[in-house]
Design an enzyme around this catalytic site. Structure first.
Site, PDB file in Angstrom:
ATOM      1  N   SER A 124      -7.440 -41.684 -24.063  1.00 13.22           N
ATOM      2  CA  SER A 124      -6.933 -41.562 -25.428  1.00 13.22           C
ATOM      3  C   SER A 124      -6.866 -40.100 -25.842  1.00 13.22           C
ATOM      4  O   SER A 124      -7.662 -39.269 -25.376  1.00 13.22           O
ATOM      5  CB  SER A 124      -7.903 -42.318 -26.342  1.00 13.22           C
ATOM      6  OG  SER A 124      -7.685 -41.951 -27.675  1.00 13.22           O
ATOM      7  N   TYR A 148     -16.863 -43.992 -29.558  1.00  7.60           N
ATOM      8  CA  TYR A 148     -15.713 -44.535 -28.817  1.00  7.60           C
ATOM      9  C   TYR A 148     -15.074 -43.438 -27.964  1.00  7.60           C
ATOM     10  O   TYR A 148     -14.857 -43.602 -26.763  1.00  7.60           O
ATOM     11  CB  TYR A 148     -14.672 -45.120 -29.787  1.00  7.60           C
ATOM     12  CG  TYR A 148     -13.319 -45.313 -29.153  1.00  7.60           C
ATOM     13  CD1 TYR A 148     -13.120 -46.304 -28.205  1.00  7.60           C
ATOM     14  CD2 TYR A 148     -12.242 -44.474 -29.477  1.00  7.60           C
ATOM     15  CE1 TYR A 148     -11.882 -46.465 -27.593  1.00  7.60           C
ATOM     16  CE2 TYR A 148     -11.014 -44.632 -28.871  1.00  7.60           C
ATOM     17  CZ  TYR A 148     -10.826 -45.628 -27.934  1.00  7.60           C
ATOM     18  OH  TYR A 148      -9.609 -45.777 -27.318  1.00  7.60           O
ATOM     19  N   LYS A 152     -14.651 -42.719 -23.683  1.00 13.82           N
ATOM     20  CA  LYS A 152     -13.417 -42.384 -22.945  1.00 13.82           C
ATOM     21  C   LYS A 152     -13.621 -41.116 -22.119  1.00 13.82           C
ATOM     22  O   LYS A 152     -13.237 -41.050 -20.955  1.00 13.82           O
ATOM     23  CB  LYS A 152     -12.248 -42.185 -23.916  1.00 13.82           C
ATOM     24  CG  LYS A 152     -11.789 -43.450 -24.593  1.00 13.82           C
ATOM     25  CD  LYS A 152     -11.081 -44.369 -23.621  1.00 13.82           C
ATOM     26  CE  LYS A 152     -10.928 -45.764 -24.160  1.00 13.82           C
ATOM     27  NZ  LYS A 152     -10.560 -46.767 -23.178  1.00 13.82           N
TER      28      LYS A 152
END
Ligand SMILES: NC(=O)c1ccc[n+]([C@@H]2O[C@H](COP(=O)([O-])OP(=O)(O)OC[C@H]3O[C@@H](n4cnc5c(N)ncnc54)[C@H](O)[C@@H]3O)[C@@H](O)[C@H]2O)c1
Length: 333
Positions: A124, A148, A152
């Site tokens: 992302s 989050y 990643k």
């Protein structure tokens, strides 16, 4: 070629599955359905004429994951499965770290055991943290602002170390910008549980009268209208980025690509485009800035164009129309 799509009943995974099937790939889906529904398989079948083989498996569990590879000859994996809500990750960090990282490690362990070493991972733009300038190229410094994003970045590092340790691995890290929109059929799209975190699903619910109004977080950013600017990409273009990546999955090592359009639209640009494309009002109110939001996030997608021959084709109107078409056709049922 047989491709295992993890998280394949989810938003981006289902669109990618459709494109893969339409290009002649055999697709197997694995998902634990924590954020999607098995009925998506019927929709995929309705669009493509083929219902992919499905495993209801949690990828943090090694034995059931092994079984998928025992029962099938898998050539490559596209790994979408993961938890993705930024706000929730701040409230439940352990759940995010465990689910996203354990599943990614277990998957790679099992792949290695079965000699399947071609992997595409859903990363992302969040791994660029608060970029100093835009557009963002793949060599920008990496940092994160929430758990989050950290999952990643950690998974990117884990896979990079794996490719360093074993030269047979061929790993592509795709850094998505802001996917929105839905398949033109209106049969699959984004259908989050509860109150949406992302702009487009929220706009759709406001337009449908399910939510009262949209809160626009801040109109004093240094952007053309003061609201935050993002690089929105149609989910079908994003899905096609995976096809381009899988077709180039031959060189060993780690390859990193931004998948975005390079065009920036503000929150108010999206609201206006949605209203115009669908001839419907979206009431909104300006509220305070949201902590952690950055003024502008824009991809430089030229590396993907140069090396993968991939470029987005669909514009803002397609994004807004298809999102509303999906809501009308599928969310009311
Ligand atoms: N949608 C976005 O804006 C966006 C942006 C950048 C990156 N991504 C990444 O792309 C991927 C796909 O995103 P999406 O929007 O399609 O999300 P999604 O929630 O619709 O799909 C993810 C799927 O993974 C499944 N899943 C989660 N944990 C699992 C586990 N342990 N085992 C098996 N299945 C599991 C869920 O049930 C869901 O169907 C995610 O990794 C996400 O972080 C998404």
């Amino acid at each position: 070629m047989t491709v295992l799509v993890t998280g394949g009943t989810g938003y981006i995974g289902s669109h990618t599955t459709v494109e893969l099937i339409q290009k002649g790939y055999e697709v197997i889906i694995v998902d634990n359905l924590c954020n999607s529904s098995e009925s998506v398989l019927d929709k995929i079948a309705e669009i493509t004429g083929i219902r992919p083989k499905f495993y209801l498996v949690d990828l943090t569990e090694k034995e059931p994951t092994r079984k998928i590879f025992e029962e099938n000859k898998i050539d490559a994996v596209i790994h979408f499965a993961g938890l993705k809500a930024v706000g929730e990750s701040c409230v439940k960090p352990l759940e995010y770290y465990y689910n996203n990282i354990a599943s990614s490690v277990v998957l790679a362990e099992v792949m290695a055991e079965f000699g399947c070493k071609k992997l595409i991972f859903s990363s992302s733009a969040t791994v660029y943290g608060e970029p100093e300038r835009v557009p963002i190229t793949e060599d920008f410094p990496l940092s994160t602002t929430n758990p989050y994003g950290t999952t990643k970045l950690m998974i990117e590092k884990i896979y990079t170390d794996l490719a360093k340790a074993d030269a047979e691995w061929n790993i592509t890290l795709l850094r998505y910008f802001n996917p929105i929109g839905a398949h033109e059929s209106g049969l699959i799209g984004e259908n989050p549980n509860g109150i949406p975190n992302n702009l487009m699903p929220y706009i759709v619910k406001v337009a449908a009268g399910e939510l009262y109004q949209l809160s626009v977080f801040g109109n004093d950013y240094p952007t053309h209208d003061g609201t935050g600017v993002r690089d929105y990409i149609h989910v079908t273009d994003l899905a096609l980025g995976h096809i381009a990546a899988i077709e180039k999955l031959n060189e060993a090592g780690v390859h990193i690509y931004n998948l975005g359009t390079g065009n920036g639209y503000s929150v108010l640009d999206i609201v206006k485009a949605f209203e115009k494309s669908n001839n419907i009002k979206v009431p909104y109110v300006i509220t305070a800035r949201r902590p952690g939001d950055i003024p502008e996030c824009l991809a430089d997608p030229s590396k993907a164009e140069r090396e993968l021959g991939w470029k987005t084709k669909l514009g803002l109107e397609d994004m807004c129309r298809s999102a509303w078409n999906f809501a009308q056709k599928s969310l009311k049922k």
